[in-house]
Design a protein around this motif. Sequence first.
Motif, PDB file in Angstrom:
ATOM      1  N   GLU A 149      39.823  30.510  23.792  1.00 58.19           N
ATOM      2  CA  GLU A 149      40.770  29.506  23.311  1.00 58.19           C
ATOM      3  C   GLU A 149      42.169  29.802  23.826  1.00 58.19           C
ATOM      4  O   GLU A 149      42.925  28.877  24.180  1.00 58.19           O
ATOM      5  N   ASN A 172      44.554  17.712  15.299  1.00 61.85           N
ATOM      6  CA  ASN A 172      43.307  17.129  14.777  1.00 61.85           C
ATOM      7  C   ASN A 172      42.637  16.198  15.781  1.00 61.85           C
ATOM      8  O   ASN A 172      41.821  15.352  15.410  1.00 61.85           O
ATOM      9  N   GLU A 200      40.316  16.529  17.845  1.00 62.66           N
ATOM     10  CA  GLU A 200      38.856  16.566  17.935  1.00 62.66           C
ATOM     11  C   GLU A 200      38.201  15.562  16.995  1.00 62.66           C
ATOM     12  O   GLU A 200      37.037  15.205  17.174  1.00 62.66           O
ATOM     13  N   HIS A 201      38.957  15.076  15.992  1.00 61.30           N
ATOM     14  CA  HIS A 201      38.385  14.175  14.987  1.00 61.30           C
ATOM     15  C   HIS A 201      38.794  12.716  15.188  1.00 61.30           C
ATOM     16  O   HIS A 201      38.408  11.870  14.367  1.00 61.30           O
ATOM     17  N   THR A 211      35.105  10.253  24.283  1.00 62.14           N
ATOM     18  CA  THR A 211      34.975  11.680  23.988  1.00 62.14           C
ATOM     19  C   THR A 211      36.197  12.443  24.488  1.00 62.14           C
ATOM     20  O   THR A 211      36.946  11.960  25.357  1.00 62.14           O
ATOM     21  N   LEU A 212      36.382  13.651  23.972  1.00 65.60           N
ATOM     22  CA  LEU A 212      37.463  14.498  24.468  1.00 65.60           C
ATOM     23  C   LEU A 212      37.265  14.858  25.929  1.00 65.60           C
ATOM     24  O   LEU A 212      38.225  14.947  26.693  1.00 65.60           O
ATOM     25  N   ILE A 216      39.424  22.030  25.867  1.00 67.47           N
ATOM     26  CA  ILE A 216      38.893  21.448  24.633  1.00 67.47           C
ATOM     27  C   ILE A 216      38.745  22.517  23.550  1.00 67.47           C
ATOM     28  O   ILE A 216      39.021  22.259  22.375  1.00 67.47           O
ATOM     29  N   LEU A 217      38.350  23.706  23.938  1.00 67.15           N
ATOM     30  CA  LEU A 217      38.288  24.795  22.964  1.00 67.15           C
ATOM     31  C   LEU A 217      39.662  25.022  22.345  1.00 67.15           C
ATOM     32  O   LEU A 217      39.789  25.217  21.130  1.00 67.15           O
ATOM     33  N   LYS A 221      40.704  22.173  19.880  1.00 68.33           N
ATOM     34  CA  LYS A 221      40.037  22.237  18.582  1.00 68.33           C
ATOM     35  C   LYS A 221      40.702  23.229  17.631  1.00 68.33           C
ATOM     36  O   LYS A 221      40.487  23.161  16.421  1.00 68.33           O
ATOM     37  N   THR A 222      41.533  24.115  18.170  1.00 72.50           N
ATOM     38  CA  THR A 222      42.257  25.039  17.291  1.00 72.50           C
ATOM     39  C   THR A 222      43.440  24.366  16.611  1.00 72.50           C
ATOM     40  O   THR A 222      44.087  24.964  15.749  1.00 72.50           O
ATOM     41  N   SER A 255      43.290  21.704  14.712  1.00 66.43           N
ATOM     42  CA  SER A 255      42.887  21.004  13.493  1.00 66.43           C
ATOM     43  C   SER A 255      43.312  21.801  12.270  1.00 66.43           C
ATOM     44  O   SER A 255      43.031  22.996  12.164  1.00 66.43           O
TER      45      SER A 255
END
Length: 318
Positions: A194, A263, A265-266, A278-279, A304-305, A308-309, A311
């Motif tokens: 990440e 956020n 990713e959501h 999609t991302l 992308i990893l 996602k941190t 969120s």
Amino acid sequence: MTGALRWACAFLLSGLAQQNIAAPLDEPIKPIPRWHTENGPRAELGRQLFNDKRLSANQSISCASCHLLDRGGADVRAFSLGLHGQATGFNAPSVLNAALNFRQFWNGRSATLEEQINDVLLSPVEMGANWTDVLARLSADRVYQQAFAANYSSGITQENVQNALATYERTLTTPKARFDLYLEGDSTAITEEEKAGYGRFKQYGCISCHQGINVGGNMFQRFGVMGDYFKDRTPITDADQGRFAVTGLEEDRHVFKVPGLRNVEHTAPYFHDGSAPTLDKAVEVMFKYQLGRRATDEDTRLIILFLKTLSGEVQVVP
């Protein structure tokens, strides 16, 4: 400095002072403070209004119909459906952390949350209402009569409805993301991969537009800096005009407010037109049209990893 930006700065400084930590001066992203200073009872009143379908002309939709808090504060559809079931022109931006943006809407046509609320309520495609009817419906409700009387000396007015809703929305921040914990000094909060994703995010220049407390939301940028996105994605819609629809200036054509990435990713689908499901696709498009390069599979995976941190958790109104 705009009101939203002043609020964000004060919010950041007060929160960091209470935590007795300093945001790293050499990082372009700053953590969201864990506290807010909004009036709790007014925020609760705003929460009720946010979920109340009586704000729309035919009483069929509420703010919550298009801003799903369990889906990142956005909509699962490319375009939300208005009061008569017709599609809106823009993909619904997230209401989470919206108070940290320097302007509201993709084309930045509102400077404040209060202005944004008025625009949506009056929009013939969205809520299609008028304030006379909305205030009459709310005034007929004894619960609202008591709640507004307890919170506002002037009772149920347009200004107070807007203020209550905006107060609630200002509480919808999402602190304590793992990346924030990392910024606050916990080197174990995110993994080495990440961290590598964040490194590539900075190395390739994504950080030039996506920085600050909301990882975006604080500037305008042309969609298609290094390629003609709209030539490749025809036909052109009114929404594609971006800031041009607000200012009439040719240099503002296809210019949009840079979205915040917290956020993210959501909040699929992505972009003002909801064209990226999609991302992975969103990263591919950004590399091509904003950076002028092709993202490798490893670039996409690592970035992308990192994303996602970002969120975090919605704060609970006290």
